[in-house]
Design a protein around this motif. Structure first.
Motif, short mmCIF file in Angstrom:
data_model
loop_
_atom_site.label_atom_id
_atom_site.label_comp_id
_atom_site.label_asym_id
_atom_site.label_seq_id
_atom_site.Cartn_x
_atom_site.Cartn_y
_atom_site.Cartn_z
N MET A 188 1.11 7.26 4.07
CA MET A 188 2.53 7.60 3.97
C MET A 188 3.00 7.61 2.52
O MET A 188 3.79 8.46 2.11
N GLY A 189 2.52 6.64 1.74
CA GLY A 189 2.88 6.58 0.33
C GLY A 189 2.40 7.80 -0.44
O GLY A 189 3.12 8.34 -1.28
N LEU A 190 1.17 8.26 -0.14
CA LEU A 190 0.66 9.47 -0.77
C LEU A 190 1.61 10.65 -0.51
O LEU A 190 1.91 11.45 -1.40
N GLY A 191 2.08 10.74 0.74
CA GLY A 191 2.99 11.83 1.08
C GLY A 191 4.35 11.67 0.44
O GLY A 191 4.95 12.64 -0.04
N MET A 192 4.85 10.43 0.38
CA MET A 192 6.16 10.19 -0.20
C MET A 192 6.21 10.59 -1.68
O MET A 192 7.19 11.13 -2.16
N GLY A 193 5.11 10.32 -2.38
CA GLY A 193 5.05 10.69 -3.80
C GLY A 193 5.15 12.18 -4.04
O GLY A 193 5.50 12.62 -5.13
N CYS A 194 4.85 12.97 -3.01
CA CYS A 194 4.92 14.43 -3.12
C CYS A 194 6.21 14.99 -2.54
O CYS A 194 6.38 16.21 -2.49
N THR A 195 7.11 14.11 -2.10
CA THR A 195 8.25 14.61 -1.33
C THR A 195 9.59 14.35 -1.99
O THR A 195 10.33 15.28 -2.32
N PRO A 240 0.81 -1.23 0.00
CA PRO A 240 0.00 0.00 0.00
C PRO A 240 0.83 1.28 0.00
O PRO A 240 0.41 2.29 -0.57
N GLN A 241 2.01 1.25 0.60
CA GLN A 241 2.84 2.44 0.60
C GLN A 241 3.25 2.82 -0.83
O GLN A 241 3.17 3.98 -1.23
N GLY A 242 3.67 1.83 -1.59
CA GLY A 242 4.04 2.08 -2.98
C GLY A 242 2.85 2.49 -3.83
O GLY A 242 2.97 3.34 -4.71
N LEU A 243 1.69 1.88 -3.57
CA LEU A 243 0.50 2.23 -4.34
C LEU A 243 0.11 3.68 -4.10
O LEU A 243 -0.28 4.40 -5.03
N LEU A 294 6.13 20.42 1.20
CA LEU A 294 5.57 20.68 2.53
C LEU A 294 4.31 19.84 2.76
O LEU A 294 4.14 19.23 3.82
N THR A 295 3.44 19.80 1.75
CA THR A 295 2.22 19.00 1.86
C THR A 295 2.56 17.52 2.03
O THR A 295 1.98 16.82 2.88
N GLY A 296 3.51 17.04 1.24
CA GLY A 296 3.90 15.63 1.31
C GLY A 296 4.43 15.24 2.68
O GLY A 296 4.08 14.18 3.21
N ILE A 297 5.26 16.10 3.27
CA ILE A 297 5.84 15.79 4.58
C ILE A 297 4.75 15.73 5.64
O ILE A 297 4.72 14.83 6.48
N VAL A 298 3.82 16.70 5.62
CA VAL A 298 2.72 16.71 6.59
C VAL A 298 1.90 15.43 6.47
O VAL A 298 1.55 14.79 7.48
#
Length: 512
Positions: free
Chosen positions: A378-385, A320-323, A346-350
């Motif tokens: 967490m994956g959603l945030g990582m994709g933005c970071t 799920p993190q990768g997805l 910033l959004t990704g880290i939050v």
């Protein structure tokens, strides 16, 4: 430089990635997938190596550490070599070296030979990522760096997802040899594609090679990371095996800094830090990678040790993190090129901190839907970071400075990853040691036949597993705090569309 591969191709300023750029991206992604997959695939094979070679965990762990040290040693030379020999030739050489090392690893007859062949593999693998970044950034031009970085992010996602699953499946269905042999067909395809699709090199006489810089930085990084990597095994920072190499490594690195600021063509151009945007991107990368790589070590360990999952199941549970990252990474890549990386990072880290908060409250029976949901967030945030931050570092650089910038970012990434893994390993070990029932409970979870031998009182296993879960939750809290600190340097990343600048000039202030 008049090297055609260093200039933006026609249409580089257009909004979409054209077929020529996508073909180059495909070649680079193939190489990066091999390099990154190899780290996570081997991590699940460590118990197999212990049994196969009749040795201790401390010894087999060096199959991972030796690869990391080889990466750290070769990365500093990559920027100069790319300018001197051309990115295409060097990339193909790195592929050949990596695949040759992989095939040799599959022939290992004892743990010492496997560790030696992993060094050879790491020397090739260490060049693949910085060269890949350089090739793709040059091919796409500065206006589309965000989108090509999103493409290069694909293997960074596939590694943590597919590595444990692929490694578990190959070991269970075939043998450990195939976790290395699988690189042979992928490498042959990648090499053929590189010959056909990468832009032709036209290297010009390059600046002189900084031999003194190499003699200071490469062994300095290797010794420092050797010391740091020894912390989990020694259980303390104060051990001689940790302090002596780490201090010598730091002295060599500091000496390199003074040397690099005085010479005209240093191995790593520290004048890049005059670029304010790159400086804040590096600081953001340091704290992010320490938290992310450290937490990445904890997730599978929790599923394996506390929940008693198989290696294959643990790998699937991490998907799920990768997805989540697959959903946001392409969107983030497009937005970075239009509005700059600041708001997105910033959004990704939050979002990542919110997701990791779910793991700070672990028990031995936390519902899986909650854990998988937290991983997805967490994956959603990582994709933005991660890749938007890499874009912030490289998008303002031109021509030959791109190779130097990508080399610098990869050194930072590798070093911070080793530090993060060591920190979280030590924190978790100390937390476990302060909870005496956690170790025996995990042992029984792994091998139920030990219950009679250990003669644990009634309810001790259940209590011990809850203690172990508590140890993990405290360690995740440390990772979450480090991740939150990342917001400070990320606040200073540009919040408008990035405009390329010269390497020897500070980046324009684009923050507010």
């Amino acid at each position: 430089m008049s090297n055609p591969s260093t200039t933006s191709p026609p249409g580089a300023d257009s909004d979409k990635l054209d077929s020529a750029v996508l073909k180059v991206a495909g070649v680079v992604v193939l190489g990066a997938i091999m390099s990154i997959l190899d780290v996570t695939v081997v991590s699940v094979a460590l118990p197999t190596f212990m049994k196969e070679f009749d040795t201790t965990y401390a010894n087999v762990a060096w199959t991972m550490t030796a690869y990391t040290l080889a990466l750290a040693t070769v990365i500093p030379v990559t920027g100069w070599a790319a300018d001197r020999f051309g990115t295409k030739r060097l990339y193909m050489s790195a592929l050949v070296l990596f695949v040759a090392g992989s095939v040799l690893c599959s022939t290992a007859w004892n743990i010492e030979s496997l560790i030696s062949f992993r060094v050879l593999q790491g020397l090739g693998g260490g060049m693949l990522m910085p060269l890949g970044m350089t090739i793709m950034t040059r091919a796409a031009g500065p206006e589309r760096v965000g989108r090509v970085m999103a493409v290069l992010g694909i293997p960074m996602l596939l590694g943590p997802i597919a590595g444990p699953i692929l490694g578990g499946w190959l070991i269970e269905s075939a043998s450990w040899h195939w976790i290395f042999l699988i690189n042979l067909p992928i490498g042959i395809v990648a090499l053929a594609a590189a010959i056909k699709l990468l832009p032709k090199d036209n290297p010009e006489p390059s600046e002189s090679f900084d031999f003194l810089g190499m003699l200071l930085l490469s062994p300095g990084l290797a010794l420092f990371l050797f010391g740091v990597s020894s912390i989990p095994e020694e259980h303390t920072v104060a051990a001689t095996r940790v302090l002596v190499p780490a201090i010598i490594g730091l002295v060599l690195i500091v000496a390199f800094v003074f040397h690099a600021l005085r010479v005209k063509h240093p191995l790593i151009d520290l004048h890049l830090f005059k670029n304010r945007q790159l400086t804040f991107a590096v600081l953001t990368m340091v704290f992010f990678v320490i938290a992310f790589m450290g937490a990445g070590l904890l997730f599978p360990s929790y599923f394996l040790q506390v929940r008693g999952e198989t290696t294959l199941s643990a790998g699937i549970l991490l998907a799920p993190q990768g997805l989540g990252a697959m959903i946001t990474m392409p969107i983030a890549g497009k937005l970075v090129d239009k509005i700059g990386p600041g708001k997105i990072v910033l959004t990704g880290i939050v979002v990542m901190v919110i997701g990791m908060a779910g793991f700070t409250q672990l028990t031995a029976d936390t519902p899986y839907w909650l854990l998988l949901g937290a991983l997805f967030v967490m994956g959603l945030g990582m994709g933005c970071t991660m890749m938007p931050n890499m874009t912030a570092a490289l998008a303002t650089l031109k021509d030959h400075a791109i190779a130097k910038g990508s080399t610098l970012m990869n050194i930072v990434n590798q070093t911070a990853g080793s530090i993060g893994t060591a920190i979280m390993s030590v924190v978790l070990t100390n937390q476990m040691q302060s909870r005496p029932l956690s170790g025996p409970a995990i042992a029984v979870q792994q091998d139920p036949s030990l219950a009679d031998k250990l003669k644990l009182p009634a309810g001790a296993v259940e209590t011990g597993l809850n203690q172990a879960a508590e140890a993990f939750s405290h360690t995740f809290t440390v990772a979450a705090v480090v991740l939150a600190v990342t917001l400070i340097p990320a606040f200073f990343l540009p919040r408008k569309r990035i405009v390329p600048t010269d390497v020897d000039e500070p980046a324009p202030a684009l923050m507010h």
